[in-house]
Design a protein around this motif. Structure first.
Motif, mmCIF file in Angstrom:
data_model
loop_
_atom_site.group_PDB
_atom_site.id
_atom_site.type_symbol
_atom_site.label_atom_id
_atom_site.label_comp_id
_atom_site.label_asym_id
_atom_site.label_seq_id
_atom_site.Cartn_x
_atom_site.Cartn_y
_atom_site.Cartn_z
ATOM 1 N N GLU A 2 1.215 4.139 19.361
ATOM 2 C CA GLU A 2 1.791 3.885 18.098
ATOM 3 C C GLU A 2 3.019 4.981 18.188
ATOM 4 O O GLU A 2 4.060 4.818 17.975
ATOM 5 N N SER A 61 -2.083 6.240 16.653
ATOM 6 C CA SER A 61 -2.439 6.406 17.824
ATOM 7 C C SER A 61 -1.378 6.994 18.946
ATOM 8 O O SER A 61 -0.190 7.093 18.457
ATOM 9 N N ASN A 97 -1.815 6.195 5.266
ATOM 10 C CA ASN A 97 -2.681 7.151 5.401
ATOM 11 C C ASN A 97 -3.624 7.203 6.816
ATOM 12 O O ASN A 97 -4.426 7.798 7.095
ATOM 13 N N ASP A 98 -3.291 6.218 7.673
ATOM 14 C CA ASP A 98 -3.956 5.847 8.769
ATOM 15 C C ASP A 98 -3.535 7.030 9.866
ATOM 16 O O ASP A 98 -2.475 7.506 9.798
ATOM 17 N N ILE A 99 -4.592 7.316 10.835
ATOM 18 C CA ILE A 99 -4.113 8.003 11.982
ATOM 19 C C ILE A 99 -3.365 7.254 12.880
ATOM 20 O O ILE A 99 -3.848 6.091 13.267
ATOM 21 N N ASN A 136 0.918 -4.539 4.814
ATOM 22 C CA ASN A 136 0.587 -3.190 4.516
ATOM 23 C C ASN A 136 1.085 -2.490 5.797
ATOM 24 O O ASN A 136 1.080 -2.680 6.653
ATOM 25 N N LYS A 179 1.531 -1.918 9.877
ATOM 26 C CA LYS A 179 0.286 -2.433 10.355
ATOM 27 C C LYS A 179 -0.209 -3.856 10.396
ATOM 28 O O LYS A 179 -0.388 -4.546 11.364
ATOM 29 N N ASP A 221 0.867 -1.249 -0.014
ATOM 30 C CA ASP A 221 -0.009 0.010 0.102
ATOM 31 C C ASP A 221 0.883 1.268 0.038
ATOM 32 O O ASP A 221 0.337 2.345 -0.057
ATOM 33 N N ALA A 242 -0.317 0.866 5.936
ATOM 34 C CA ALA A 242 -1.380 1.974 6.290
ATOM 35 C C ALA A 242 -0.853 3.475 6.509
ATOM 36 O O ALA A 242 -1.085 4.130 7.445
#
Length: 84
Positions: free
Chosen positions: A46, A43, A39-41, A35, A31, A9, A37
């Motif tokens: 993290e 935390s 474009n994920d927010i 992948n 993640k 991705d 990720a």
């Protein structure tokens, strides 16, 4: 120890090169297996994990919360209060 790893991705993503550099240096992880990720927010946990790896910090053998070890100062009536 560096290793070459890429994720499905991040192909064509603007941060692909930077992601691969951080992964190679074991600073960032994906993640899941294939992948990242990007474009994920992120935390708080993290982000904290990322900072710990960037700074090369190590945990202690006893990771229990110990409020009695908190930095304290005495107020006027002699009761201890947390300064943080």
């Amino acid at each position: 120890m560096e290793h070459n790893k890429t994720f499905k991705d991040i192909q064509g993503h603007w941060a692909k090169e930077e992601i691969e550099i951080m992964v190679a240096k074991h600073i960032a992880k994906g993640k899941v297996k294939d992948n990242f990720a990007p474009n994920d927010i992120i935390s708080r946990a993290e982000f904290t994990d990322l900072i710990v790896r960037v700074l090369g910090l190590e945990g202690s053998e006893n990771n229990e919360y110990a409020p009695e070890k908190a930095i304290t100062s005495d107020n006027n009536d002699g009761n201890k209060i947390c300064s943080g």
